[in-house]
Design a protein around this motif. Structure first.
Motif, PDB file in Angstrom:
ATOM      1  N   GLN A 100       0.879  -1.159   0.000  1.00  0.00           N
ATOM      2  CA  GLN A 100       0.000   0.000   0.000  1.00  0.00           C
ATOM      3  C   GLN A 100       0.917   1.208   0.000  1.00  0.00           C
ATOM      4  O   GLN A 100       2.107   1.086   0.242  1.00  0.00           O
ATOM      5  CB  GLN A 100      -0.844   0.025   1.283  1.00  0.00           C
ATOM      6  CG  GLN A 100      -1.658  -1.192   1.514  1.00  0.00           C
ATOM      7  CD  GLN A 100      -2.951  -1.187   0.714  1.00  0.00           C
ATOM      8  OE1 GLN A 100      -3.117  -0.376  -0.196  1.00  0.00           O
ATOM      9  NE2 GLN A 100      -3.838  -2.097   1.023  1.00  0.00           N
TER      10      GLN A 100
ATOM     11  N   GLY B  95       0.062  -3.768   3.673  1.00  0.00           N
ATOM     12  CA  GLY B  95       0.326  -4.390   2.386  1.00  0.00           C
ATOM     13  C   GLY B  95       1.712  -4.997   2.335  1.00  0.00           C
ATOM     14  O   GLY B  95       2.124  -5.513   1.319  1.00  0.00           O
ATOM     15  N   ARG B 119      -7.074 -10.327   1.757  1.00  0.00           N
ATOM     16  CA  ARG B 119      -6.722  -8.913   1.674  1.00  0.00           C
ATOM     17  C   ARG B 119      -5.924  -8.617   0.407  1.00  0.00           C
ATOM     18  O   ARG B 119      -6.110  -7.632  -0.274  1.00  0.00           O
ATOM     19  CB  ARG B 119      -5.918  -8.472   2.895  1.00  0.00           C
ATOM     20  CG  ARG B 119      -5.761  -6.970   2.971  1.00  0.00           C
ATOM     21  CD  ARG B 119      -4.376  -6.554   3.403  1.00  0.00           C
ATOM     22  NE  ARG B 119      -3.353  -7.058   2.510  1.00  0.00           N
ATOM     23  CZ  ARG B 119      -2.855  -6.371   1.500  1.00  0.00           C
ATOM     24  NH1 ARG B 119      -3.299  -5.173   1.234  1.00  0.00           N
ATOM     25  NH2 ARG B 119      -1.922  -6.892   0.719  1.00  0.00           N
ATOM     26  N   PHE B 123      -6.857  -6.056  -2.599  1.00  0.00           N
ATOM     27  CA  PHE B 123      -5.931  -5.001  -2.991  1.00  0.00           C
ATOM     28  C   PHE B 123      -5.623  -5.088  -4.481  1.00  0.00           C
ATOM     29  O   PHE B 123      -5.626  -4.107  -5.216  1.00  0.00           O
ATOM     30  CB  PHE B 123      -4.656  -5.123  -2.156  1.00  0.00           C
ATOM     31  CG  PHE B 123      -3.537  -4.223  -2.591  1.00  0.00           C
ATOM     32  CD1 PHE B 123      -3.708  -2.849  -2.630  1.00  0.00           C
ATOM     33  CD2 PHE B 123      -2.313  -4.759  -2.952  1.00  0.00           C
ATOM     34  CE1 PHE B 123      -2.682  -2.016  -3.027  1.00  0.00           C
ATOM     35  CE2 PHE B 123      -1.277  -3.935  -3.352  1.00  0.00           C
ATOM     36  CZ  PHE B 123      -1.455  -2.557  -3.389  1.00  0.00           C
TER      37      PHE B 123
END
Lengths: 403, 196
Positions: A100, B95, B119, B123
């Motif tokens: 992320q 992440g 997850r 993503f």
């Protein structure tokens, strides 16, 4: 070393108000990650000289097994800060790969120069000694060559890709690229599974020492006085612990200044090897740390742009333009699918005002901000026209994607 | 149930893990040694989750393969982290690979692998959607540009330009965006120095 240590501490820049009263660090016990490489020296020295204590900190160094592990621990807060590949911090910030977006901060530069591209002795035996002869070899198309770097968005990948492309070799299509732990590069090359690599020291020197490869190019020959490792943390860390961040920069700035002097001392290399647990002879670390190069083909020279830790503060100022350059390469190689707002991203990451505040306080000179850089192929990078620069390369990722 | 690949140089540990995961109902491939890890091996393996040890210096090898070949992006679960559920949560959120301790109970291990891979899939779906949307935008732009070229060069209106491109696309079995690219390239060839 002990005498020298005491002198250094006594003569050091006067400790400021950071350590007392309202400027005392909010968090005093810090864990700082590093990779066992010659250029982690200023971190080792900061602890050896007690510079952490001088600024009210208590630093524990943590040797990491891989850049990925270091990155994860940094993002997760197991590490408070880390010795990091410059562009790896950009990759982490932007969320490249499986990540992320994780807002990151570069506090200061830790070193300039001191990396290299090593080619195998098998290639040497086929007449390859430099980029031009390497291109001749890849054109023969006998087999696809394999080159290694250390981390997909790291500095070594960027130096390797740039150097290959400057010799008309597309790193994404003309050769195979892999990421390999630097300490394994030499042995894999000996097996014949690797034709070359770009990595930090002492691993290039060790390849020569073990007769597996030779230095085809130093990173400082690609870009004189290029940025390399940085001291990085999460953005949330400096928001939450601004005084700690200032104290940390102070300690490392002072350590950097000493490291430039210490690197000429005989037992410094041994100290780094011992504290960082580096598996290489001290003489190899010492030679390249002081700029004494031998390329493995018989050429010996004193490098004009050796590994530097301080250089009157030139090394440590986190120039926005440097970050912009790495972003242009991310876009060039398809790591970024879209052009970023180059300067804006660099301003998010590089903590120039924070750095300048500390540097000014310690009386460390603040250089003029860099705006343009000319690399070894004579091509000029101008930070103000980053988009034109990243689009001008004919060897790039998008051409290959279109085919 | 998911297929798991263990990459580890320690045979004993890998065998124990394999047996333990199989008991939880996972399909576990024969453990791979790090020196055998390469793009082809991973492509052939068709795995859902990769399990590695935190102290493996070769993790960067895996990182590079998954970044450079999007098709091989897999959730990586790293063994040897802290024994702390909050920590596992935040790793999954960030992440970065999911971190779990060596001493994790078999039932927990199974749960963590499920969460990590769910997850990751979410993503990846979001990112693919974004990539797709961007691609569409780029294509729409080049179709507009190509139409403009046709309108000027052939002195036709927009509807006619659109119709010609559509017809060509159908006849050639190509996408509109590909036809647009060809028109733009031809235009650039005929008008050098007149880029964009």
């Amino acid at each position: 070393m002990n005498n020298a240590t005491n002198n250094a501490t006594n003569n050091a820049i006067t400790a400021g108000a950071w350590i007392s009263g309202s400027d005392a660090p909010e968090k005093t016990h810090l864990t700082i990650g590093f990779m066992p490489l010659t250029d982690c020296a200023s971190l080792i020295l900061a602890c050896e000289l007690g510079l952490d204590k001088k600024y009210g900190l208590n630093i524990t160094l943590s040797r990491e097994a891989s850049w990925s592990a270091l990155r994860d621990k940094l993002v997760l807060g197991e590490l408070d800060a880390a010795h990091s590949l410059y562009s790896m911090i950009y990759g982490t910030h932007l969320g490249l790969g499986n990540l992320q977006k994780n807002p990151m901060a570069i506090l200061m530069g830790l070193n300039h120069n001191g990396q290299a591209i090593t080619l195998s002795n098998q290639l040497r035996d086929q007449g390859v000694t430099n980029g031009t002869t390497l291109k001749r070899q890849t054109d023969k198309n006998q087999r696809q060559l394999t080159f290694a770097h250390t981390y997909p968005t790291g500095t070594h990948a960027m130096w390797l890709y740039y150097w290959l492309a400057a010799h008309d070799i597309n790193p994404l299509t003309d050769v195979q690229t892999v990421a390999v732990p630097p300490q394994h590069m030499g042995s894999i090359m000996r097996c014949g599974d690797l034709d070359g690599f770009c990595g930090g020291e002492p691993w290039n020197a060790r390849a020569i020492h073990e007769d597996t490869g030779f230095t085809a190019m130093t990173s400082q020959a690609i870009w004189n006085d290029h940025p390399e490792k940085v001291l990085a943390t999460r953005y949330s860390f400096i928001e939450r612990y601004p005084k700690t961040a200032r104290a940390l920069i102070s300690a490392l700035l002072e350590a950097s200044r000493h490291a430039d002097t210490y690197r000429h001392k005989e037992d410094f290399a041994a100290l780094i090897i011992e504290k960082a647990n580096i598996d290489a002879p001290a003489q190899l670390v010492a030679q390249r740390m002081t700029g004494r190069y031998e390329n493995g083909l018989g050429k010996i020279w004193q490098d004009k742009y050796p590994l530097k830790f301080f250089d009157d503060g030139q090394v440590n100022y986190p120039h926005y333009a440097h970050g912009v350059w790495f972003l242009t390469q991310f876009y060039r190689w398809g790591l970024l699918e879209q052009e970023p707002d180059y300067l804006a991203v660099s301003k998010e990451i590089n903590q120039v005002p924070l750095y300048c505040e500390v540097a000014r306080y310690l009386g460390v000179s603040i250089p003029e901000p860099v705006s343009s850089i000319t690399l070894f192929d004579g091509i000029k990078f101008d930070s103000a026209s980053a988009s034109a620069y990243s689009n001008h390369f004919s060897i790039r990722a998008r051409e290959t994607a279109a085919i | 149930m998911q297929t798991i690949l263990i990459i580890d140089n320690e045979n004993e540990r890998a065998s124990w893990l394999k047996a333990s995961l199989e008991l939880s109902g996972f399909t576990v491939l024969p453990p791979l040694r790090w020196q055998d890890v390469n793009e082809n091996r991973l492509r052939e393996a068709k795995v859902d989750v990769i399990l590695v040890d935190t102290n493996a210096p070769e993790r960067d090898t895996l990182e590079h393969i998954s970044l450079m070949s999007g098709a091989l992006e897999k959730p990586v679960v790293v063994l040897g982290g802290k024994n702390d559920p909050a920590h596992i949560q935040s790793a999954i959120r960030a992440g970065v690979s999911a971190y779990i301790t060596h001493h994790v109970a078999r039932e927990d291990l199974s749960g963590i692998i499920q969460v990590a891979s769910a997850r990751f899939a979410e993503f990846k779906r979001l990112r693919d959607e974004l990539r797709h949307a961007r691609q569409e935008l780029v294509e729409r732009k080049s179709i507009e540009q190509a139409k403009g070229i046709l309108m000027t060069e052939q002195r036709i209106n927009e509807a006619e330009a659109h119709a010609r491109m559509r017809k060509l696309a159908m006849n050639k079995g190509k996408r509109m965006a590909e036809i647009a690219e060809a028109i733009i390239l031809t235009h650039e060839l005929e008008n050098p120095g007149n880029k964009k």
